[in-house]
Design a protein around this motif. Structure first.
Motif, mmCIF file in Angstrom:
data_model
loop_
_atom_site.group_PDB
_atom_site.id
_atom_site.type_symbol
_atom_site.label_atom_id
_atom_site.label_comp_id
_atom_site.label_asym_id
_atom_site.label_seq_id
_atom_site.Cartn_x
_atom_site.Cartn_y
_atom_site.Cartn_z
ATOM 1 N N VAL A 78 1.530 6.869 -6.736
ATOM 2 C CA VAL A 78 0.459 7.804 -7.087
ATOM 3 C C VAL A 78 0.900 9.242 -6.858
ATOM 4 O O VAL A 78 0.676 10.122 -7.691
ATOM 5 C CB VAL A 78 -0.812 7.496 -6.271
ATOM 6 N N LEU A 79 1.533 9.488 -5.724
ATOM 7 C CA LEU A 79 1.978 10.851 -5.423
ATOM 8 C C LEU A 79 3.030 11.328 -6.426
ATOM 9 O O LEU A 79 3.058 12.509 -6.794
ATOM 10 C CB LEU A 79 2.534 10.908 -4.003
ATOM 11 N N GLU A 80 3.875 10.419 -6.850
ATOM 12 C CA GLU A 80 4.878 10.785 -7.855
ATOM 13 C C GLU A 80 4.195 11.190 -9.162
ATOM 14 O O GLU A 80 4.603 12.161 -9.828
ATOM 15 C CB GLU A 80 5.818 9.601 -8.086
ATOM 16 N N ALA B 168 0.829 -1.204 0.000
ATOM 17 C CA ALA B 168 0.000 0.000 0.000
ATOM 18 C C ALA B 168 0.862 1.252 0.000
ATOM 19 O O ALA B 168 0.568 2.235 -0.706
ATOM 20 C CB ALA B 168 -0.928 0.000 1.218
ATOM 21 N N GLN B 169 1.935 1.232 0.779
ATOM 22 C CA GLN B 169 2.852 2.375 0.832
ATOM 23 C C GLN B 169 3.498 2.607 -0.538
ATOM 24 O O GLN B 169 3.598 3.763 -1.005
ATOM 25 C CB GLN B 169 3.934 2.112 1.881
ATOM 26 N N GLU B 170 3.917 1.530 -1.163
ATOM 27 C CA GLU B 170 4.541 1.656 -2.486
ATOM 28 C C GLU B 170 3.565 2.234 -3.501
ATOM 29 O O GLU B 170 3.936 3.079 -4.330
ATOM 30 C CB GLU B 170 5.054 0.288 -2.946
ATOM 31 N N ARG B 171 2.311 1.775 -3.448
ATOM 32 C CA ARG B 171 1.302 2.295 -4.379
ATOM 33 C C ARG B 171 1.045 3.775 -4.119
ATOM 34 O O ARG B 171 0.907 4.563 -5.060
ATOM 35 C CB ARG B 171 -0.001 1.504 -4.229
ATOM 36 N N ALA B 172 0.975 4.155 -2.845
ATOM 37 C CA ALA B 172 0.726 5.560 -2.501
ATOM 38 C C ALA B 172 1.859 6.448 -2.996
ATOM 39 O O ALA B 172 1.624 7.530 -3.542
ATOM 40 C CB ALA B 172 0.549 5.706 -0.996
ATOM 41 N N GLU B 173 3.089 5.973 -2.813
ATOM 42 C CA GLU B 173 4.242 6.754 -3.279
ATOM 43 C C GLU B 173 4.227 6.895 -4.794
ATOM 44 O O GLU B 173 4.570 7.958 -5.338
ATOM 45 C CB GLU B 173 5.533 6.091 -2.808
#
Length: 227
Positions: A162-164, A155-160
């Protein structure tokens, strides 16, 4: 997509306006992420340790059932043999024949066997199975936590990611809040939270059984010292 910013300052961008397709796609992506988490080395190791602990518990319980069945059959056999031996003694004494005690020796051997079976059953029920159950629960809690941590990392990797991808929009608008709770990352975090809650429950159950085990055997040991 139409909106009036003055009335709706909070916007929500979706991959498709079709809610059914959106829900199905979300479920598919979450399932893929869960499979990815399950395939991670730490998760596999924890799952393997849990399975080994559960297998040992299952084998011990199977052994207990087998010993109980054997003890039951032995008690029935010795009861019949004992009755027959007594009848033979009475008949021999009544007819003036020499008394034979071989059947009683068999009865004594059978009773010794039953006592030994009882000791083995007691060791399983009082020590081996409770300890194996505690270990199995500990490993289950550890496996649940490992899965939860793996989901959180994904989930953290996906969030990062998306933010990128949103950096361009952020530079244009200066501040752009993003609510990840309704997407794949949010669903993964919710699932991870559920696994953590379950891990706590399983761990607490292990603690309860362990406390009961120590209390029981602490009292038993105290009784033996007092005697």
């Amino acid at each position: 997509m139409s909106f009036y910013l003055a009335e709706t300052p909070t916007l929500e961008a979706v991959a498709t306006e079709d809610e059914r397709v959106l829900a199905e796609d979300l479920q598919t992506r979450v399932a893929e992420a869960v499979q990815q988490a399950e395939a991670q080395a730490l998760v596999c190791e924890a799952a393997s340790a849990q399975q080994q602990a559960q297998d040992r518990l299952d084998h011990l319980r199977a052994a207990e059932r087998a010993l109980n069945q054997s003890a039951k059959e032995s008690r029935e056999r010795i009861a019949v043999l004992s009755e027959k031996a007594l009848e033979n003694l009475v008949e021999a004494a009544a007819s003036g024949k020499k008394l034979e005690f071989k059947k009683l020796d068999e009865v004594s051997a059978g009773e010794a066997q039953i006592r030994t079976l009882g000791q083995a059953i007691g060791r399983l029920a009082e020590h081996l199975i409770p300890r194996a159950q505690i270990e199995s629960l500990r490993e289950e809690a550890h496996a649940l936590e490992a899965r939860a941590r793996a989901l959180e990392r994904i989930a953290q990797e996906r969030a990062e990611k998306v933010l990128e991808q949103l950096r361009g929009a952020v530079s244009e608008e200066m501040v752009l809040p993003v609510d990840m709770s309704k997407g794949v990352a949010g669903a993964l975090l919710a699932r991870a939270a559920g696994l953590k809650r379950l891990a706590v429950q399983v761990s607490e159950n292990a603690d309860r059984i362990e406390r009961g085990y120590h209390v029981m055997h602490g009292v038993m040991n105290g009784d033996r010292r007092a005697g």
